[in-house]
Design an enzyme around this catalytic site. Structure first.
Site, short mmCIF file in Angstrom:
data_model
loop_
_atom_site.label_atom_id
_atom_site.label_comp_id
_atom_site.label_asym_id
_atom_site.label_seq_id
_atom_site.Cartn_x
_atom_site.Cartn_y
_atom_site.Cartn_z
N GLU A 236 0.84 -1.20 0.00
CA GLU A 236 0.00 0.00 0.00
C GLU A 236 0.87 1.26 0.00
O GLU A 236 2.07 1.20 0.20
CB GLU A 236 -0.91 0.04 1.24
CG GLU A 236 -2.30 -0.54 1.03
CD GLU A 236 -3.23 0.39 0.23
OE1 GLU A 236 -2.75 1.43 -0.28
OE2 GLU A 236 -4.42 0.07 0.10
N ASP B 193 -9.72 1.98 -4.40
CA ASP B 193 -8.79 1.90 -3.28
C ASP B 193 -7.92 3.16 -3.30
O ASP B 193 -8.43 4.26 -3.41
CB ASP B 193 -7.98 0.61 -3.41
CG ASP B 193 -7.39 0.13 -2.09
OD1 ASP B 193 -6.85 0.95 -1.33
OD2 ASP B 193 -7.44 -1.08 -1.81
N ASN C 151 -10.00 5.78 2.20
CA ASN C 151 -9.01 5.52 1.16
C ASN C 151 -8.96 6.68 0.17
O ASN C 151 -9.73 7.64 0.26
CB ASN C 151 -9.36 4.23 0.42
CG ASN C 151 -8.37 3.11 0.65
OD1 ASN C 151 -7.17 3.36 0.71
ND2 ASN C 151 -8.86 1.89 0.79
#
Length: 293
Positions: A15, A198, A145
């Site tokens: 991430e 995302d 997000n």
């Protein structure tokens, strides 16, 4: 344009990729692996800095080092990723909440959101941290997000992944206030495609790029919310995008492999790795956190 493997790291939950112009390096986290990674494409150098707990997001500091969001709260880290000082507690139940996606704003504040891990109560928030403390900007979320800013810094984008939505706010860089929330994008899931927004980044034309978790692709949206590009990624679960390289014309994409089914990993064996592809329009540089703001 096709995404290919840039670093075959196979993170559990890759991430938060961010490019450092100063170091000509891409940084990203493995949340479940509790690590902050630094990768220099020019030399192939790759270093994983072990974290004391799950690190969901970070930003570069004005004086070097990082500001980061952990399960326990917001911390300052030194250049080697070692915790220096806790700035704020995670005010939510840390048994079911941790910090997730985040980004530094144009004035040097840190915006970071949380995840409601049971995905049941809508208890997650998007927060702003500056010298005044930790303040919620949005609530009632499942997974905060996709934090990103328009080129002029006056539009804030933010997604709530499990609800398939991206929101747009008017943002005041002088005060850090977000207002006039409007729907920017709502995706419609199907039986075969549950791709949902995302992590994200914005390019110099003001277009919003988002990785679609369980969608196997990256999408590019114009400032008016219209879809203008779609690019496959060799992983079912891309997680976030970042622009890097000498001219910021390489799109890097992190991905996940944690808890994914065996047949999926057989089809996408590089899941969890870092991917990249060339793009025609460069991305915006990252702002740096200023504790004095």
């Amino acid at each position: 344009m096709n995404a290919t493997v840039a670093l075959d790291v196979r993170a559990q939950l890759g991430e938060c990729p961010k490019w450092s112009d100063e170091e000509q390096a891409l940084f990203f986290v493995d949340i479940k692996g509790k690590a902050l990674h630094r990768y220099k494409p020019g030399t192939g150098e790759h270093v994983a800095m072990t974290m004391p707990e799950e690190i969901g997001c970070y930003g570069f500091r004005k004086d070097g080092g990082f500001v980061a969001g952990f399960r326990s709260g917001i911390w300052l880290l030194d250049r080697e990723g070692k915790p220096e000082k806790k700035l704020a507690d995670n005010p939510e139940d840390q048994n079911t909440s941790r910090f997730n996606d985040g980004r530094v704003d144009p004035a040097g504040r840190f915006l970071a959101g949380t995840i409601d891990e049971p995905k049941a109560g809508g208890k997650a928030h998007l927060y702003r941290y500056d010298r005044r403390g930790l303040v919620p900007l949005a609530g009632g979320l499942l997974t905060s997000n996709g934090v990103a800013f328009s080129p002029d810094g006056r539009t804030l984008y933010h997604s709530d992944t499990p609800t398939f939505t991206v929101w747009r706010y008017s943002y005041d860089p002088a005060t850090g206030e977000a207002s006039d929330r409007t729907l920017f994008v709502r995706l419609t899931p199907t039986e075969s495609d549950r791709g949902r927004p995302d992590g994200a980044a914005v390019d110099v034309e003001g277009c919003y790029w988002t990785a679609l978790f369980e969608g196997g692709r990256v999408q590019r949206y114009a400032p008016d919310g219209s879809l203008i590009g779609e690019y496959p990624v060799p992983a079912r679960c891309p997680t976030m995008v970042a622009f890097g390289g000498p001219e910021r014309k390489t799109l890097f994409v992190t991905s996940a492999r944690d808890s994914r089914p065996e047949d999926e990993l057989a089809t996408f064996p590089h899941s969890g790795s870092l991917f990249s592809m060339p793009v025609d329009v460069p991305g915006l540089p990252e702002y740096r956190f200023d504790p004095a703001v």
